[in-house]
Design a protein around this motif. Structure first.
Motif, mmCIF file in Angstrom:
data_model
loop_
_atom_site.group_PDB
_atom_site.id
_atom_site.type_symbol
_atom_site.label_atom_id
_atom_site.label_comp_id
_atom_site.label_asym_id
_atom_site.label_seq_id
_atom_site.Cartn_x
_atom_site.Cartn_y
_atom_site.Cartn_z
ATOM 1 N N THR A 164 46.395 103.469 74.648
ATOM 2 C CA THR A 164 45.307 102.725 74.014
ATOM 3 C C THR A 164 44.087 103.611 73.823
ATOM 4 O O THR A 164 43.424 103.555 72.778
ATOM 5 C CB THR A 164 44.929 101.500 74.864
ATOM 6 O OG1 THR A 164 46.079 100.659 74.994
ATOM 7 C CG2 THR A 164 43.807 100.709 74.218
ATOM 8 N N LYS A 165 43.802 104.459 74.810
ATOM 9 C CA LYS A 165 42.604 105.287 74.758
ATOM 10 C C LYS A 165 42.849 106.636 74.097
ATOM 11 O O LYS A 165 41.955 107.477 74.041
ATOM 12 C CB LYS A 165 42.049 105.455 76.176
ATOM 13 C CG LYS A 165 41.529 104.135 76.736
ATOM 14 C CD LYS A 165 41.155 104.224 78.192
ATOM 15 C CE LYS A 165 40.656 102.876 78.703
ATOM 16 N NZ LYS A 165 40.357 102.876 80.149
ATOM 17 N N THR A 166 44.060 106.836 73.600
ATOM 18 C CA THR A 166 44.368 108.008 72.774
ATOM 19 C C THR A 166 44.452 107.620 71.303
ATOM 20 O O THR A 166 43.917 108.313 70.434
ATOM 21 C CB THR A 166 45.699 108.642 73.206
ATOM 22 O OG1 THR A 166 45.586 109.085 74.561
ATOM 23 C CG2 THR A 166 46.069 109.823 72.314
ATOM 24 N N LEU B 160 39.031 106.281 83.293
ATOM 25 C CA LEU B 160 40.354 106.442 82.696
ATOM 26 C C LEU B 160 40.163 106.786 81.221
ATOM 27 O O LEU B 160 39.612 105.993 80.462
ATOM 28 C CB LEU B 160 41.185 105.162 82.843
ATOM 29 C CG LEU B 160 42.003 105.016 84.136
ATOM 30 C CD1 LEU B 160 41.086 104.864 85.324
ATOM 31 C CD2 LEU B 160 42.944 103.831 84.040
ATOM 32 N N GLN B 161 40.588 107.973 80.850
ATOM 33 C CA GLN B 161 40.348 108.462 79.503
ATOM 34 C C GLN B 161 41.615 109.089 78.939
ATOM 35 O O GLN B 161 42.203 109.978 79.561
ATOM 36 C CB GLN B 161 39.233 109.532 79.516
ATOM 37 C CG GLN B 161 37.914 109.070 80.092
ATOM 38 C CD GLN B 161 36.987 108.504 79.038
ATOM 39 O OE1 GLN B 161 37.317 108.479 77.854
ATOM 40 N NE2 GLN B 161 35.816 108.061 79.451
ATOM 41 N N GLY B 162 42.021 108.662 77.744
ATOM 42 C CA GLY B 162 43.165 109.285 77.098
ATOM 43 C C GLY B 162 42.915 110.742 76.768
ATOM 44 O O GLY B 162 43.847 111.562 76.778
ATOM 45 N N ARG B 163 41.656 111.101 76.505
ATOM 46 C CA ARG B 163 41.333 112.482 76.125
ATOM 47 C C ARG B 163 41.577 113.465 77.270
ATOM 48 O O ARG B 163 41.651 114.670 77.036
ATOM 49 C CB ARG B 163 39.889 112.585 75.649
ATOM 50 C CG ARG B 163 38.843 112.174 76.662
ATOM 51 C CD ARG B 163 37.463 112.079 76.003
ATOM 52 N NE ARG B 163 36.478 111.460 76.877
ATOM 53 C CZ ARG B 163 35.646 112.115 77.671
ATOM 54 N NH1 ARG B 163 35.685 113.439 77.693
ATOM 55 N NH2 ARG B 163 34.779 111.480 78.420
ATOM 56 N N TYR B 164 41.708 112.983 78.504
ATOM 57 C CA TYR B 164 41.988 113.886 79.608
ATOM 58 C C TYR B 164 43.389 114.488 79.505
ATOM 59 O O TYR B 164 43.695 115.465 80.198
ATOM 60 C CB TYR B 164 41.836 113.159 80.946
ATOM 61 C CG TYR B 164 40.409 112.740 81.263
ATOM 62 C CD1 TYR B 164 39.328 113.337 80.612
ATOM 63 C CD2 TYR B 164 40.133 111.752 82.190
ATOM 64 C CE1 TYR B 164 38.027 112.957 80.889
ATOM 65 C CE2 TYR B 164 38.826 111.367 82.482
ATOM 66 C CZ TYR B 164 37.779 111.974 81.821
ATOM 67 O OH TYR B 164 36.484 111.593 82.110
ATOM 68 N N LEU B 165 44.239 113.910 78.662
ATOM 69 C CA LEU B 165 45.573 114.463 78.440
ATOM 70 C C LEU B 165 45.632 115.383 77.226
ATOM 71 O O LEU B 165 46.685 115.955 76.937
ATOM 72 C CB LEU B 165 46.589 113.330 78.270
ATOM 73 C CG LEU B 165 46.860 112.461 79.507
ATOM 74 C CD1 LEU B 165 47.745 111.274 79.143
ATOM 75 C CD2 LEU B 165 47.501 113.277 80.616
#
Length: 462
Positions: free
Chosen positions: A325-327, A399-404
């Motif tokens: 969702t956050k990506t 919680l962040q999708g950008r951390y991946l």
């Protein structure tokens, strides 16, 4: 077909691929520049803090001291990675020389456009990386298309955030790593890998685990191929230059992380290590903990007894969906979560796993290393997130999708590799078509074309 005709046909194919790559890059550039020029302040994640730090670094060519202006953002200058803000400081200095009356908005836009350049470089290295993972023509274009149409990536690229520089450095480092695994100039590519990873660590500490896992994969390869690699030949002038640069970069990393480990027993010092309690109280993160934090961190067993999910349940039922969702949505100081389409992304990745199980046959060491790095780095992010949940009572902060994103090039490279291995031509074209449709519909073009009615408060008034 004669050899000359085959060569002409191959050149035409390569030229066509370059044109398509150029079209993908141009479309991405238009979308991200549009965001950079038109998005209001206070939307991009942490942009205000990054801009403040960049202006502070513009006041000196060295490392400035902490001040109420900096630690009130919850971040600290002392004993922390500095490279991104230091570079921004030099860009601001240059703009002020050219235009002494430049406003804060002018400076912000210039730094945003610099982020666009970083992300264009990331896309180019994504293409190079994909070519190393996928040995069939045309297919390396697919990972670039997927990344260019990842909504959070485009959104972030139009803002001031150190992740844009970090993503470029990580993508470049992984490219040189895979070149090593493909048997290409061991010394040059190994040195380039280490140089880019070390630069990345000077920009953000989250590059450290990626650098570690990349080094482990490199070390295993080197030990397995030691008879073919050693003895090493005499270094060329270019290789010697890379080695000297690497030595300086290692020294810079030891000055930050080595010092922190010895003095503070941690990779980064806490606020209490650097500042007075009254100064730490100014941090917005402290205020958030005061409001939402638990008096005492939950233990794993205690959290389960209180009805919170165990790690496996949390991973399956929440974390995977939240990362998607956050990506493929956007998370900043304002959010856009296209919940209706996330189910299709989940099905997409399940489908890729099933296709990989069916069509991967004797993958190379480079492919298995990509799998290892993806899983290991994702595990670090997951464990970090779960620990945060134990501290905050599962309120889903940080919680962040950008951390991946540091490993997203490998993910998309394996997607392209998997689809290129499908033997049934009809199935392959159907899967490709569905992939292109999904990422185009979920990409930035739809977001920008719909902003008038849905996101008008995000953009500057015309």
């Amino acid at each position: 077909m004669s050899k000359s005709e085959a060569a002409i046909s191959k050149n035409k194919s390569l030229n066509t691929q370059k044109v398509l790559l150029g079209c993908i890059l141009l479309t991405f550039a238009i979308a991200s520049v549009y965001v950079a020029l038109n998005l209001a302040e206070g939307i991009i994640p942490d942009e205000k803090a990054h801009f403040i730090f960049s202006k502070v670094y513009a006041t000196t060519w060295g490392i400035p001291p902490d001040s109420p202006e900096t630690y009130s953002q919850g971040w600290y200058i002392a004993h922390n990675p500095f490279l991104y803000h230091w570079i921004n400081g030099r860009i601001i200095n240059l703009v002020q020389v050219i235009n002494p009356t430049a406003s804060d908005w002018d400076l912000l836009v210039v730094l945003r456009l610099t982020s666009v350049l970083y992300s264009l470089g990331t896309l180019i290295f994504c293409y190079f990386l994909a070519k190393e993972l996928i040995r069939k023509p045309w297919w390396p274009l697919l990972p670039v298309f997927l990344l260019a149409n990842t909504l959070m990536f485009t959104f972030l690229s139009g803002g001031v955030n150190y992740d844009n520089l970090v993503n470029l450095l990580c993508m470049a480092g992984l490219y040189f790593l895979v070149r090593v695994f493909n048997g290409k100039d061991f010394i040059t590519n190994s040195l380039a890998l280490l140089v880019f990873m070390c630069i990345g660590c000077l920009a953000k500490y989250t590059v450290l685990p990626l650098a570690l896992f990349s080094f482990i994969a490199w070390l295993v390869y080197t030990l397995r191929q030691r008879k073919a690699i050693f003895p090493l030949p005499t270094l060329t002038k270019g290789q010697m230059a890379l080695l000297i640069i690497l030595i300086f970069l290692i020294g810079g990393n030891l000055a930050i992380y080595g010092y922190n480990l010895v003095v503070y027993r941690s990779v980064l010092p806490s606020c209490a290590d650097l500042l007075q309690p009254a100064q730490c109280d100014l941090s917005p993160y402290h205020a958030r903990w005061e409001k939402h934090g638990l008096p005492q961190k939950l233990s794993l067993i205690g959290s389960i007894q209180q009805g919170y999910p165990d790690p496996v349940t949390y991973f399956i039922d929440f974390w995977i969906k939240d990362m998607l969702t956050k990506t493929y949505g956007m998370l900043g100081h304002k959010t856009y979560y296209p919940a209706h389409i996330i189910t299709f992304y989940r099905l997409f990745y399940v489908g890729m796993l099933l296709l990989a199980a069916r069509y991967w046959r004797r993958p190379s060491y480079a492919i298995w290393s990509a799998v290892f790095i993806i899983l290991a780095y994702s595990l670090v992010v997951f464990v970090t997130n779960y620990k945060s949940e134990l501290t905050n009572g599962f309120k889903h902060f940080v919680l962040q999708g950008r951390y991946l994103f540091p490993i997203i090039g490998l993910v998309y490279g394996l997607v392209g590799y998997t689809q290129s291995r499908i033997k049934n031509r009809t199935l392959q074209m159907v899967v490709l078509a569905l992939t292109l449709i999904l990422f185009f519909v979920g990409g930035p073009i739809k977001f920008i074309t719909r902003y008038e009615g849905v996101f008008s408060t995000w953009f500057l008034p015309r």
